[in-house]
Scaffold this motif. Structure first.
Motif, PDB file in Angstrom:
ATOM      1  N   LEU A 110       0.823  -1.222   0.000  1.00 27.99           N
ATOM      2  CA  LEU A 110       0.000   0.000   0.000  1.00 27.99           C
ATOM      3  C   LEU A 110       0.850   1.263   0.000  1.00 27.99           C
ATOM      4  O   LEU A 110       0.484   2.266  -0.594  1.00 27.99           O
ATOM      5  N   ALA A 111       1.962   1.203   0.722  1.00 24.73           N
ATOM      6  CA  ALA A 111       2.780   2.409   0.912  1.00 24.73           C
ATOM      7  C   ALA A 111       3.780   2.568  -0.224  1.00 24.73           C
ATOM      8  O   ALA A 111       4.981   2.410  -0.031  1.00 24.73           O
ATOM      9  N   LYS A 112       3.285   2.879  -1.407  1.00 26.38           N
ATOM     10  CA  LYS A 112       4.174   2.912  -2.568  1.00 26.38           C
ATOM     11  C   LYS A 112       4.749   4.310  -2.829  1.00 26.38           C
ATOM     12  O   LYS A 112       5.941   4.506  -2.829  1.00 26.38           O
ATOM     13  N   ASN A 113       3.894   5.268  -3.036  1.00 21.71           N
ATOM     14  CA  ASN A 113       4.370   6.579  -3.433  1.00 21.71           C
ATOM     15  C   ASN A 113       3.594   7.669  -2.713  1.00 21.71           C
ATOM     16  O   ASN A 113       2.379   7.688  -2.793  1.00 21.71           O
ATOM     17  N   GLY A 114       4.295   8.535  -1.969  1.00 27.28           N
ATOM     18  CA  GLY A 114       3.593   9.599  -1.262  1.00 27.28           C
ATOM     19  C   GLY A 114       4.059   9.702   0.181  1.00 27.28           C
ATOM     20  O   GLY A 114       5.114   9.185   0.546  1.00 27.28           O
ATOM     21  N   LYS A 115       3.257  10.379   1.010  1.00 29.52           N
ATOM     22  CA  LYS A 115       3.597  10.576   2.426  1.00 29.52           C
ATOM     23  C   LYS A 115       2.761   9.634   3.277  1.00 29.52           C
ATOM     24  O   LYS A 115       1.527   9.747   3.287  1.00 29.52           O
ATOM     25  N   PHE A 116       3.426   8.748   3.992  1.00 32.61           N
ATOM     26  CA  PHE A 116       2.687   7.775   4.784  1.00 32.61           C
ATOM     27  C   PHE A 116       3.085   7.831   6.248  1.00 32.61           C
ATOM     28  O   PHE A 116       4.257   8.029   6.573  1.00 32.61           O
ATOM     29  N   VAL A 117       2.103   7.637   7.137  1.00 31.23           N
ATOM     30  CA  VAL A 117       2.415   7.402   8.539  1.00 31.23           C
ATOM     31  C   VAL A 117       1.843   6.028   8.872  1.00 31.23           C
ATOM     32  O   VAL A 117       0.666   5.757   8.642  1.00 31.23           O
ATOM     33  N   ILE A 118       2.725   5.150   9.373  1.00 26.57           N
ATOM     34  CA  ILE A 118       2.316   3.767   9.618  1.00 26.57           C
ATOM     35  C   ILE A 118       2.515   3.465  11.090  1.00 26.57           C
ATOM     36  O   ILE A 118       3.608   3.679  11.628  1.00 26.57           O
ATOM     37  N   ASP A 119       1.456   2.990  11.755  1.00 23.74           N
ATOM     38  CA  ASP A 119       1.613   2.712  13.184  1.00 23.74           C
ATOM     39  C   ASP A 119       1.434   1.237  13.505  1.00 23.74           C
ATOM     40  O   ASP A 119       0.759   0.508  12.788  1.00 23.74           O
ATOM     41  N   GLY A 120       2.112   0.802  14.577  1.00 27.84           N
ATOM     42  CA  GLY A 120       2.035  -0.600  14.982  1.00 27.84           C
ATOM     43  C   GLY A 120       3.066  -0.926  16.045  1.00 27.84           C
ATOM     44  O   GLY A 120       3.274  -0.149  16.986  1.00 27.84           O
ATOM     45  N   ARG A 121       3.697  -2.089  15.902  1.00 24.77           N
ATOM     46  CA  ARG A 121       4.687  -2.527  16.887  1.00 24.77           C
ATOM     47  C   ARG A 121       6.084  -2.677  16.287  1.00 24.77           C
ATOM     48  O   ARG A 121       7.078  -2.548  16.982  1.00 24.77           O
ATOM     49  N   ASP A 122       6.122  -3.021  14.985  1.00 28.82           N
ATOM     50  CA  ASP A 122       7.412  -3.313  14.353  1.00 28.82           C
ATOM     51  C   ASP A 122       7.591  -2.516  13.068  1.00 28.82           C
ATOM     52  O   ASP A 122       8.326  -2.919  12.175  1.00 28.82           O
ATOM     53  N   CYS A 123       6.889  -1.387  12.960  1.00 28.94           N
ATOM     54  CA  CYS A 123       6.909  -0.638  11.692  1.00 28.94           C
ATOM     55  C   CYS A 123       8.297  -0.062  11.417  1.00 28.94           C
ATOM     56  O   CYS A 123       8.781  -0.089  10.289  1.00 28.94           O
TER      57      CYS A 123
END
Ligand code: C5P
Length: 214
Positions: A110-123
């Motif tokens: 999903l996180a291919k091109n652009g500004k991403f914020v990804i949350d979790g435990r091992d990101c």
């Protein structure tokens, strides 16, 4: 602008999703909540999922209004995943290697091109080890349980018991345990307002972003 990745890791109730959602709303990031994928698998397949069931599963992530929605057989299940019981099962199946591989691939795709914020435990440690900015949020256990109980409407005592267990499982498991990434900025959110934490995180991101574009 290519790709710009911010990861936010930390234990349950530390404020990851709240801050990630604000970054999506105010700063044009796309928010990917990796925990939602573990929760979706827990919800659909339960704790005894096998590799065959998983590979036959028709689970799709799609982006809507800068956050993800999870679909199973075309049905949007995103709003059914919040209970602590689903969190408990998610934490169990998150200990299985083939489950983690499955989730990591879905999130990375999903996180291919652009500004991403990804949350979790091992990101910041496993999913995006080369992220531009890594944030690690912490808060004391009572405060975290209070926040989660408010959010889900469940009893404080029950939530406290379950997240204590989840903390232990998440940080002691063999594969991709919850640890602070080496390069991460740690922010303790215990006695801070959402706005204060948001400003602090935004400031960290801004510094890195400006340096990169200098
Ligand atoms: O973040 P959330 O509480 O929704 O995550 C549910 C569970 O999914 C966590 O307790 C954890 O066991 C698992 N998880 C994980 N790695 C991630 C995100 C979530 O192991 N990146």
């Amino acid at each position: 602008m290519g790709k710009f990745i911010v990861t936010i890791d930390g234990p349950a109730g530390s404020g990851k999703s709240t801050i990630a959602k604000l970054l999506a709303k105010k700063d044009d990031f796309v928010h990917i909540n990796s925990g939602a994928v573990y929760r979706a698998l827990a919800y659909v397949l339960g704790e005894n999922l096998g590799i065959e069931k998983l590979s036959n599963l028709n689970l799709e992530l799609s982006l809507k209004e800068k956050s993800i929605r999870v679909f199973c057989d075309g049905d949007d299940i995103t709003d059914r995943l919040q209970s602590e019981e689903i969190g408990r099962v998610a934490s169990k199946i998150a200990q299985i290697g083939f489950v983690r591989d499955y989730v990591n691939k879905k999130v990375r795709d999903l996180a291919k091109n652009g500004k991403f914020v990804i949350d979790g435990r091992d990101c910041g440690t496993v999913i995006f080890p080369h992220a531009n900015v890594k944030i690690f949020l912490v808060a004391n256990l009572n405060e975290r349980a209070k926040r989660r109980a408010l959010e889900t409407g469940e009893k404080f005592g029950d939530v406290l018991r379950i997240i204590k267990k989840r903390d232990k499982e998440d940080s002691e498991r063999d594969i991709a345990p919850l640890v602070k990434p080496k390069e991460a900025y740690e922010v303790d959110t215990t006695s801070k307002s959402i706005e204060e934490v948001y400003k602090e995180v935004k400031c960290i991101i801004r510094r890195v972003y400006d340096n990169r574009n200098r």
